[in-house]
Write an enzyme that holds these catalytic residues in place. Structure first.
Site, PDB file in Angstrom:
ATOM      1  N   ILE A  25       0.837  -1.214   0.000  1.00 32.53           N
ATOM      2  CA  ILE A  25       0.000   0.000   0.000  1.00 32.53           C
ATOM      3  C   ILE A  25       0.867   1.257   0.000  1.00 32.53           C
ATOM      4  O   ILE A  25       0.569   2.232  -0.702  1.00 32.53           O
ATOM      5  CB  ILE A  25      -0.976   0.000   1.196  1.00 32.53           C
ATOM      6  CG1 ILE A  25      -1.786  -1.297   1.225  1.00 32.53           C
ATOM      7  CG2 ILE A  25      -1.923   1.196   1.114  1.00 32.53           C
ATOM      8  CD1 ILE A  25      -2.687  -1.441   2.443  1.00 32.53           C
ATOM      9  N   ASP A  46      12.369   2.207   4.950  1.00 31.96           N
ATOM     10  CA  ASP A  46      11.834   0.840   4.871  1.00 31.96           C
ATOM     11  C   ASP A  46      12.961  -0.134   5.196  1.00 31.96           C
ATOM     12  O   ASP A  46      14.078   0.008   4.699  1.00 31.96           O
ATOM     13  CB  ASP A  46      11.272   0.569   3.461  1.00 31.96           C
ATOM     14  CG  ASP A  46      10.380  -0.670   3.423  1.00 31.96           C
ATOM     15  OD1 ASP A  46       9.187  -0.540   3.094  1.00 31.96           O
ATOM     16  OD2 ASP A  46      10.896  -1.777   3.723  1.00 31.96           O
ATOM     17  N   THR A 152      -6.070  -0.435  10.414  1.00 30.73           N
ATOM     18  CA  THR A 152      -6.875  -1.457   9.723  1.00 30.73           C
ATOM     19  C   THR A 152      -8.229  -1.649  10.406  1.00 30.73           C
ATOM     20  O   THR A 152      -8.350  -1.451  11.617  1.00 30.73           O
ATOM     21  CB  THR A 152      -6.104  -2.801   9.726  1.00 30.73           C
ATOM     22  OG1 THR A 152      -6.990  -3.853   9.375  1.00 30.73           O
ATOM     23  CG2 THR A 152      -5.527  -3.134  11.094  1.00 30.73           C
ATOM     24  N   ASP A 153      -9.207  -2.110   9.642  1.00 29.16           N
ATOM     25  CA  ASP A 153     -10.517  -2.426  10.231  1.00 29.16           C
ATOM     26  C   ASP A 153     -10.432  -3.639  11.166  1.00 29.16           C
ATOM     27  O   ASP A 153     -11.350  -3.876  11.950  1.00 29.16           O
ATOM     28  CB  ASP A 153     -11.572  -2.671   9.134  1.00 29.16           C
ATOM     29  CG  ASP A 153     -11.257  -3.845   8.206  1.00 29.16           C
ATOM     30  OD1 ASP A 153     -10.166  -4.441   8.330  1.00 29.16           O
ATOM     31  OD2 ASP A 153     -12.105  -4.158   7.349  1.00 29.16           O
ATOM     32  N   GLU A 154      -9.316  -4.388  11.087  1.00 25.80           N
ATOM     33  CA  GLU A 154      -9.219  -5.591  11.919  1.00 25.80           C
ATOM     34  C   GLU A 154      -9.163  -5.252  13.412  1.00 25.80           C
ATOM     35  O   GLU A 154      -9.384  -6.121  14.253  1.00 25.80           O
ATOM     36  CB  GLU A 154      -8.027  -6.449  11.475  1.00 25.80           C
ATOM     37  CG  GLU A 154      -8.177  -6.853  10.016  1.00 25.80           C
ATOM     38  CD  GLU A 154      -7.201  -7.928   9.540  1.00 25.80           C
ATOM     39  OE1 GLU A 154      -6.776  -8.761  10.342  1.00 25.80           O
ATOM     40  OE2 GLU A 154      -6.891  -7.924   8.334  1.00 25.80           O
ATOM     41  N   TYR A 177      -1.688 -10.004  15.045  1.00 30.63           N
ATOM     42  CA  TYR A 177      -1.555  -8.855  14.129  1.00 30.63           C
ATOM     43  C   TYR A 177      -2.509  -7.732  14.530  1.00 30.63           C
ATOM     44  O   TYR A 177      -2.100  -6.595  14.746  1.00 30.63           O
ATOM     45  CB  TYR A 177      -1.833  -9.290  12.680  1.00 30.63           C
ATOM     46  CG  TYR A 177      -2.118  -8.138  11.744  1.00 30.63           C
ATOM     47  CD1 TYR A 177      -1.129  -7.234  11.407  1.00 30.63           C
ATOM     48  CD2 TYR A 177      -3.404  -7.942  11.206  1.00 30.63           C
ATOM     49  CE1 TYR A 177      -1.386  -6.152  10.557  1.00 30.63           C
ATOM     50  CE2 TYR A 177      -3.672  -6.882  10.361  1.00 30.63           C
ATOM     51  CZ  TYR A 177      -2.657  -5.988  10.038  1.00 30.63           C
ATOM     52  OH  TYR A 177      -2.925  -4.922   9.209  1.00 30.63           O
ATOM     53  N   LYS A 181      -1.850  -3.848  15.979  1.00 34.34           N
ATOM     54  CA  LYS A 181      -2.308  -2.629  15.304  1.00 34.34           C
ATOM     55  C   LYS A 181      -3.219  -1.815  16.243  1.00 34.34           C
ATOM     56  O   LYS A 181      -3.175  -0.588  16.251  1.00 34.34           O
ATOM     57  CB  LYS A 181      -3.064  -2.969  14.014  1.00 34.34           C
ATOM     58  CG  LYS A 181      -2.210  -3.588  12.916  1.00 34.34           C
ATOM     59  CD  LYS A 181      -1.153  -2.653  12.365  1.00 34.34           C
ATOM     60  CE  LYS A 181      -1.702  -1.519  11.541  1.00 34.34           C
ATOM     61  NZ  LYS A 181      -0.599  -0.689  10.943  1.00 34.34           N
TER      62      LYS A 181
HETATM   63  P1  NAD Z   1       3.237  -4.971   3.382  1.00 39.19           P
HETATM   64  O1  NAD Z   1       3.532  -6.128   4.285  1.00 39.19           O
HETATM   65  O2  NAD Z   1       3.047  -5.192   1.919  1.00 39.19           O
HETATM   66  O3  NAD Z   1       4.418  -3.889   3.525  1.00 39.19           O
HETATM   67  C1  NAD Z   1       4.986  -3.532   4.748  1.00 39.19           C
HETATM   68  C2  NAD Z   1       6.281  -2.756   4.474  1.00 39.19           C
HETATM   69  O4  NAD Z   1       6.831  -2.367   5.751  1.00 39.19           O
HETATM   70  C3  NAD Z   1       7.352  -3.584   3.762  1.00 39.19           C
HETATM   71  O5  NAD Z   1       7.949  -2.798   2.737  1.00 39.19           O
HETATM   72  C4  NAD Z   1       8.368  -3.882   4.852  1.00 39.19           C
HETATM   73  O6  NAD Z   1       9.716  -3.994   4.374  1.00 39.19           O
HETATM   74  C5  NAD Z   1       8.220  -2.670   5.760  1.00 39.19           C
HETATM   75  N1  NAD Z   1       8.617  -2.938   7.151  1.00 39.19           N
HETATM   76  C6  NAD Z   1       8.254  -4.001   7.920  1.00 39.19           C
HETATM   77  N2  NAD Z   1       8.843  -3.896   9.133  1.00 39.19           N
HETATM   78  C7  NAD Z   1       9.567  -2.745   9.128  1.00 39.19           C
HETATM   79  C8  NAD Z   1      10.374  -2.078  10.091  1.00 39.19           C
HETATM   80  N3  NAD Z   1      10.562  -2.592  11.319  1.00 39.19           N
HETATM   81  N4  NAD Z   1      10.952  -0.896   9.747  1.00 39.19           N
HETATM   82  C9  NAD Z   1      10.771  -0.372   8.511  1.00 39.19           C
HETATM   83  N5  NAD Z   1      10.029  -0.952   7.561  1.00 39.19           N
HETATM   84  C10 NAD Z   1       9.435  -2.135   7.867  1.00 39.19           C
HETATM   85  O7  NAD Z   1       1.990  -4.252   4.032  1.00 39.19           O
HETATM   86  P2  NAD Z   1       0.760  -3.496   3.327  1.00 39.19           P
HETATM   87  O8  NAD Z   1      -0.270  -4.488   2.970  1.00 39.19           O
HETATM   88  O9  NAD Z   1       1.287  -2.559   2.307  1.00 39.19           O
HETATM   89  O10 NAD Z   1       0.192  -2.665   4.564  1.00 39.19           O
HETATM   90  C11 NAD Z   1       0.710  -1.371   4.877  1.00 39.19           C
HETATM   91  C12 NAD Z   1       0.011  -0.841   6.120  1.00 39.19           C
HETATM   92  O11 NAD Z   1      -1.392  -0.798   5.889  1.00 39.19           O
HETATM   93  C13 NAD Z   1       0.201  -1.723   7.353  1.00 39.19           C
HETATM   94  O12 NAD Z   1       0.380  -0.857   8.470  1.00 39.19           O
HETATM   95  C14 NAD Z   1      -1.089  -2.500   7.471  1.00 39.19           C
HETATM   96  O13 NAD Z   1      -1.380  -2.805   8.822  1.00 39.19           O
HETATM   97  C15 NAD Z   1      -2.087  -1.500   6.913  1.00 39.19           C
HETATM   98  N6  NAD Z   1      -3.298  -2.073   6.270  1.00 39.19           N
HETATM   99  C16 NAD Z   1      -3.187  -3.059   5.315  1.00 39.19           C
HETATM  100  C17 NAD Z   1      -4.342  -3.545   4.689  1.00 39.19           C
HETATM  101  C18 NAD Z   1      -4.250  -4.585   3.599  1.00 39.19           C
HETATM  102  O14 NAD Z   1      -5.293  -5.025   3.091  1.00 39.19           O
HETATM  103  N7  NAD Z   1      -3.074  -4.998   3.134  1.00 39.19           N
HETATM  104  C19 NAD Z   1      -5.581  -3.037   5.027  1.00 39.19           C
HETATM  105  C20 NAD Z   1      -5.667  -2.042   6.002  1.00 39.19           C
HETATM  106  C21 NAD Z   1      -4.510  -1.572   6.597  1.00 39.19           C
HETATM  107  P1  TYD Z   2      -5.724 -12.258   3.776  1.00 40.06           P
HETATM  108  O1  TYD Z   2      -5.499 -11.852   2.357  1.00 40.06           O
HETATM  109  O2  TYD Z   2      -4.620 -12.958   4.517  1.00 40.06           O
HETATM  110  O3  TYD Z   2      -6.214 -10.954   4.562  1.00 40.06           O
HETATM  111  P2  TYD Z   2      -6.817 -10.808   6.092  1.00 40.06           P
HETATM  112  O4  TYD Z   2      -6.574 -12.055   6.835  1.00 40.06           O
HETATM  113  O5  TYD Z   2      -6.000  -9.663   6.628  1.00 40.06           O
HETATM  114  O6  TYD Z   2      -8.267 -10.482   5.915  1.00 40.06           O
HETATM  115  O7  TYD Z   2      -7.007 -13.206   3.813  1.00 40.06           O
HETATM  116  C1  TYD Z   2      -8.264 -12.782   3.302  1.00 40.06           C
HETATM  117  C2  TYD Z   2      -9.261 -13.869   3.597  1.00 40.06           C
HETATM  118  O8  TYD Z   2      -8.939 -15.018   2.805  1.00 40.06           O
HETATM  119  C3  TYD Z   2      -9.229 -14.348   5.053  1.00 40.06           C
HETATM  120  O9  TYD Z   2     -10.575 -14.645   5.456  1.00 40.06           O
HETATM  121  C4  TYD Z   2      -8.399 -15.603   5.018  1.00 40.06           C
HETATM  122  C5  TYD Z   2      -8.673 -16.166   3.637  1.00 40.06           C
HETATM  123  N1  TYD Z   2      -7.561 -16.900   2.990  1.00 40.06           N
HETATM  124  C6  TYD Z   2      -7.796 -18.139   2.392  1.00 40.06           C
HETATM  125  O10 TYD Z   2      -8.923 -18.652   2.410  1.00 40.06           O
HETATM  126  N2  TYD Z   2      -6.749 -18.780   1.785  1.00 40.06           N
HETATM  127  C7  TYD Z   2      -5.494 -18.261   1.750  1.00 40.06           C
HETATM  128  O11 TYD Z   2      -4.578 -18.915   1.212  1.00 40.06           O
HETATM  129  C8  TYD Z   2      -5.258 -16.976   2.351  1.00 40.06           C
HETATM  130  C9  TYD Z   2      -3.896 -16.348   2.320  1.00 40.06           C
HETATM  131  C10 TYD Z   2      -6.327 -16.319   2.955  1.00 40.06           C
END
Ligand code: NAD
Ligand code: TYD
Length: 371
Positions: A25, A46, A152-154, A177, A181
């Site tokens: 993101i 990063d 996150t909404d989690e 996780y 958060k």
């Molecule tokens: P991601 O795992 O793809 O990326 C995380 C990045 O943080 C990586 O580039 C990693 O190298 C860096 N990182 C990890 N530990 C670090 C540290 N100690 N110091 C510096 N850099 C570090 O994650 P994402 O999916 O892009 O999520 C980004 C943010 O958005 C997170 O805070 C996550 O909780 C939040 N978020 C994600 C989602 C989703 O659907 N992916 C939804 C809502 C919120």
């Molecule tokens: P994920 O992409 O890990 O996001 P989050 O757990 O943060 O919501 O998973 C999305 C949904 O898909 C979650 O309900 C778990 C499920 N899931 C599978 O069914 N199979 C998989 O291999 C993975 C990675 C997730």
């Protein structure tokens, strides 16, 4: 280190510290803000964990407005050095351990990065930004600064069949996780309440789109399908997530960072609730259309052991974002998932690069145990 060679910025409108922007993101966010503005500077911090990928941001860090520093958000000395040197106006903290399944294997890493890393950034910002005290003894802050926490909404836990998470929903995380958060969010609010620190928080639903690391459901299913591998569905696949295209999240973050009210939390979501099985079916059907093969990709679906403590349903009420900041998502799930599948088909080089040794060993460990 690389940042010793960086120039010092003068006379620019806003200087951002964006952490974790080599991840999914964060990378989409810096691409969005660099395209939107000429007069910004962006310093990326990063640690390049398994989830960080310099290839994702190679073109961006070629841009003279954008610089990359490899380092850990928990590193106090580095954070102080960067604040002193670049006089950041905004901190946008994406850096985190972000995968629920990994948090079940190694909770401590999540607490270290997600909680203590956040606190370290808040403290560095506080040391750099406080200008004095007001008449009541509260710190006063440099004009125009802001710390933004990407959450996150989690943090709200899990919903039953009905209802939505609002910003007032009690925090009730279930996984290591989401607990980490939630703790980070509470520390951010404590700095606002205790020091009057200018902060905002956003809580977003599940994102999908380009540059998503293939340990998460959507990219994992696309790539496994193309590789002829099983498509692992946890439990019955009836859990529900509210999917948001990542560029809609980037635009929402831009809106909150530039116009959000200090001390406020904003929910961000797409009103795209889908059962996991429906998501997997949609991807298979798109691949059947785009890359036809004998039979259907649906034939590769495999039911595997459920995730412990699996949250059943997430659904966001984003009406505060639309009423107060005039933000709405632009993509529907149908348009966004089509773009995403196409992106993975057209970016095989990026895909090849992320499938590193570390990624393969995670896949063997996680899915070996689930089979
Ligand atoms: P991601 O795992 O793809 O990326 C995380 C990045 O943080 C990586 O580039 C990693 O190298 C860096 N990182 C990890 N530990 C670090 C540290 N100690 N110091 C510096 N850099 C570090 O994650 P994402 O999916 O892009 O999520 C980004 C943010 O958005 C997170 O805070 C996550 O909780 C939040 N978020 C994600 C989602 C989703 O659907 N992916 C939804 C809502 C919120
Ligand atoms: P994920 O992409 O890990 O996001 P989050 O757990 O943060 O919501 O998973 C999305 C949904 O898909 C979650 O309900 C778990 C499920 N899931 C599978 O069914 N199979 C998989 O291999 C993975 C990675 C997730």
């Amino acid at each position: 280190s690389l940042h010793d060679a960086l120039p010092i910025f003068h006379n620019c409108m806003k200087t951002y510290l964006v952490t974790g922007a080599a991840g999914f993101i964060g990378a989409n966010y810096i691409k969005y803000i660099l395209a939107k503005h000429d007069d910004i500077k962006v310093v990326i911090l990063d640690a390049l964990t398994y989830a960080g990928n310099l290839g994702t941001i190679a073109k961006d860090i070629d841009d003279e407005r954008c610089f990359f520093v490899k380092g850990d958000i928990c590193d106090r000395i580095l954070a102080d050095e960067l604040f002193a040197k670049y006089k950041f106006d905004y901190v946008v903290n994406f850096a985190a351990e972000s995968h629920v399944d990994r948090s079940i294997e190694n909770p401590q890493l999540f607490l270290m990065t997600n909680i203590l890393g956040t606190q370290n950034l808040l403290d560095a910002a506080r040391r750099a930004w406080v200008t004095g005290k007001d008449e009541s003894g509260y710190p006063t802050w440099r004009n125009g600064v802001r710390y933004h926490q990407v959450s996150t909404d989690e943090v709200y836990g899990s919903l039953g069949a009905e209802g939505f998470f609002t910003e007032k929903t009690p925090l009730c995380p279930h996984s290591p996780y989401s607990a980490s958060k939630t703790s980070a969010d509470m520390v951010v609010m404590a700095y606002h309440d205790t020091y009057k620190m200018p902060v905002t928080i956003t809580r977003c639903s599940n994102n999908y789109g380009p540059y998503h690391f293939p340990e998460k459901l959507i990219p994992l299913v696309i790539l496994n399908a193309l590789d002829g591998k099983p498509l692992p569905v946890y439990g019955k696949g009836d859990q529900i997530r509210d999917w948001l295209y990542v560029e809609d999240h980037a635009r929402a973050l831009y809106t909150v960072v530039t116009t959000g009210v200090m001390g406020e939390t904003y929910n961000i979501g797409g009103h795209n609730e889908k059962q996991n099985l429906e998501v997997v079916h949609t991807i298979c059907d798109l691949l059947d259309e785009m890359v036809p093969k004998a039979g259907s990709y649906r034939d590769q679906i495999t039911y595997v052991a459920d995730r412990p403590g699996h949250d059943r349903r997430y659904a966001i009420d984003a009406s505060k974002m639309s009423a107060e900041l005039d933000w709405q998502p632009q993509e529907t799930f149908e348009s966004g998932i089509r773009k995403t599948v196409l992106w993975y088909l057209e970016n095989q080089q990026w895909v090849g690069n992320v499938k590193s040794g570390a990624y393969q060993s995670w896949i063997e460990q996680n899915y070996g145990e689930r089979a």
